[in-house]
Enzyme design. Structure first.
Site, PDB file in Angstrom:
ATOM      1  N   TRP A  68       0.829  -1.203   0.000  1.00 56.96           N
ATOM      2  CA  TRP A  68       0.000   0.000   0.000  1.00 56.96           C
ATOM      3  C   TRP A  68       0.868   1.261   0.000  1.00 56.96           C
ATOM      4  CZ3 TRP A  68      -4.790  -0.631  -1.573  1.00 56.96           C
ATOM      5  CH2 TRP A  68      -5.452  -1.849  -1.334  1.00 56.96           C
ATOM      6  N   SER A  69       0.593   2.207   0.879  1.00 57.98           N
ATOM      7  CA  SER A  69       1.260   3.513   0.790  1.00 57.98           C
ATOM      8  C   SER A  69       2.706   3.511   1.252  1.00 57.98           C
ATOM      9  CB  SER A  69       0.475   4.562   1.561  1.00 57.98           C
ATOM     10  OG  SER A  69      -0.654   4.974   0.827  1.00 57.98           O
ATOM     11  N   ALA A  70       3.200   2.401   1.771  1.00 60.55           N
ATOM     12  CA  ALA A  70       4.645   2.323   1.984  1.00 60.55           C
ATOM     13  C   ALA A  70       5.369   2.466   0.644  1.00 60.55           C
ATOM     14  CB  ALA A  70       5.009   1.015   2.670  1.00 60.55           C
TER      15      ALA A  70
ATOM     16  N   LYS B  22       5.028   4.918  -1.265  1.00 60.78           N
ATOM     17  CA  LYS B  22       5.377   6.325  -1.434  1.00 60.78           C
ATOM     18  C   LYS B  22       6.804   6.626  -0.997  1.00 60.78           C
ATOM     19  CE  LYS B  22       0.659   8.203  -1.033  1.00 60.78           C
ATOM     20  NZ  LYS B  22      -0.101   6.927  -0.891  1.00 60.78           N
TER      21      LYS B  22
ATOM     22  N   TYR C 105      -3.254  14.536   2.823  1.00 58.85           N
ATOM     23  CA  TYR C 105      -2.673  13.354   2.203  1.00 58.85           C
ATOM     24  C   TYR C 105      -3.161  13.135   0.778  1.00 58.85           C
ATOM     25  CZ  TYR C 105      -0.953   8.496   2.338  1.00 58.85           C
ATOM     26  OH  TYR C 105      -0.291   7.307   2.115  1.00 58.85           O
TER      27      TYR C 105
END
Length: 376
Positions: free
Chosen positions: A69-71, A73, A159
């Site tokens: 997921w957003s890891a 980024k 975000y």
């Protein structure tokens, strides 16, 4: 039962905490997970356990790839920092310097710095957008180039849950000629020997862990008008992570797949002055630029959060007890971070998602122990 591939003395409490998560009686009971720690450029912890699938037919292995997921980024932030390091990008310059079409509808002055710190005012889409639309790179980047900001850029941080990936990824494409998938492979994953992929390649399908969606958040945060962008149009659905199209797409903000070691190698380099195994990932000044705090420690969607340039700085024990740690977490619990104080890079990847939007209890406990001082 967990597999202990490597455990240097002093990390026994970390191992025991990791193992205990498989015995929990609540929603945070692990199905499958991996945890790797690098210290001063050396791997010192390598643990995994459980299963890749809810049916428990496929045991977790050292090659298991997890949707983080957003890891994701954090990986994109390093890619942008590399290009700044090389002089190809400039945090203080307008995005339209490299992407002229982006200047439409009042966006001519939005800087790369504002994009990286979630202050660009583009945290969602105005035009109706479906999950299938997200797979079309040209359609989405054109949509973002045309769209007016949803709120005054630079006025606050909120975000950019999905849009961050196309905003940063299109800049990579514009200045290098490479799609972000190829750039990450050539300039981050391959040099470091990291099993990390933006779009899983053919032949690795059996290594992908199935994502188990979270239970309903018991303490949901109702987003205000600014923060609502990532929660609608389209509405996030954790089940999409198990679709073949999603697994192979380029959605740079949210769909990188990595092994625990694959993600830990990148943060191990960042915690070790920017290098690992003789490979220089970033220079010292580039790391300093990456972790420069931007704006107030507040995000309209996530609450207390101190953004730097694509990574979150450590506040409230997100990444252990040392204030200069930095990294990025993903929906459901996975994370990667660097802790320069202990020279450790840490990654934890998980397939049973927790419901907590902030502060997954498994992640917090592991981060604290992974960076604790070791007894001689």
């Amino acid at each position: 039962m967990i597999v202990e591939r490597l455990l240097r003395p002093g990390f026994e409490a970390l191992r025991d905490q990791f193992a205990a998560h498989f015995e929990r009686s609540d929603e945070f009971r692990e199905l499958g997970a991996g945890l790797v720690v690098f210290e001063a450029g050396e791997k010192v912890v390598d643990l995994y356990g459980g299963y890749q699938d809810p049916s428990q037919l496929h045991p977790w292995t050292g090659r298991t790839l997890t949707h983080i997921w957003s890891a994701s980024k954090g990986v994109m932030a390093v890619a942008i920092a590399q290009l700044v390091d090389a002089g190809a990008l400039d945090y203080d310059a307008p995005v339209a310097t490299w992407w002229p079409e982006f200047a439409q509808n009042g966006k001519a002055d939005i800087t790369l710095d504002q994009v990286m710190s979630h202050r660009a005012g583009l945290n969602g889409f105005v035009e109706p957008t479906t999950t299938d639309d997200l797979y079309d790179w040209e359609r989405i980047t054109t949509r973002l180039a045309k769209q007016a900001p949803l709120w005054p850029p630079g006025s606050t941080a909120s975000y950019h849950g999905m849009t961050y990936g196309w905003l940063t990824g299109e800049l990579i494409r514009r200045v290098t000629g490479l799609m972000p998938r190829e750039y990450i492979s050539l300039h981050i994953a391959q040099p470091l020997g990291s099993d990390l992929w933006l779009g899983v390649p053919p032949g690795r399908e059996d290594d992908i862990a199935d994502i188990v969606p979270p239970q309903a958040d018991l303490h949901p945060v109702k987003p205000n008008g600014i923060a609502a962008g990532p929660t609608i149009n389209p509405r996030p659905d954790a089940n999409t992570a198990n679709l073949a199209g999603w697994r192979t797409a380029q959605l740079p903000a949210v769909n990188l797949h990595a092994s625990a070691e694959g993600l830990a190698r990148m943060y191990g380099a960042l915690a070790n002055g920017g290098q690992l195994d003789g490979v220089r990932l970033l220079s010292g000044p580039a790391i300093a630029g990456l972790v420069l705090a931007r704006g107030e420690p507040r995000d309209e969607m996530l609450g207390e959060r101190q953004w730097a340039r694509g990574v979150a700085l450590n506040r409230g024990g997100l990444y252990g007890d040392h204030p200069n740690a930095f990294g990025h977490s993903g929906w459901g619990g996975s994370f990667g971070f660097a802790d320069p104080a202990s020279a450790r890079g840490v990654a934890y990847v998980v397939n049973r998602m927790g419901s907590a939007l902030n502060g997954d209890p498994r992640a917090r406990a592991l981060a604290r122990l992974a960076t604790a001082q070791r007894k001689p």
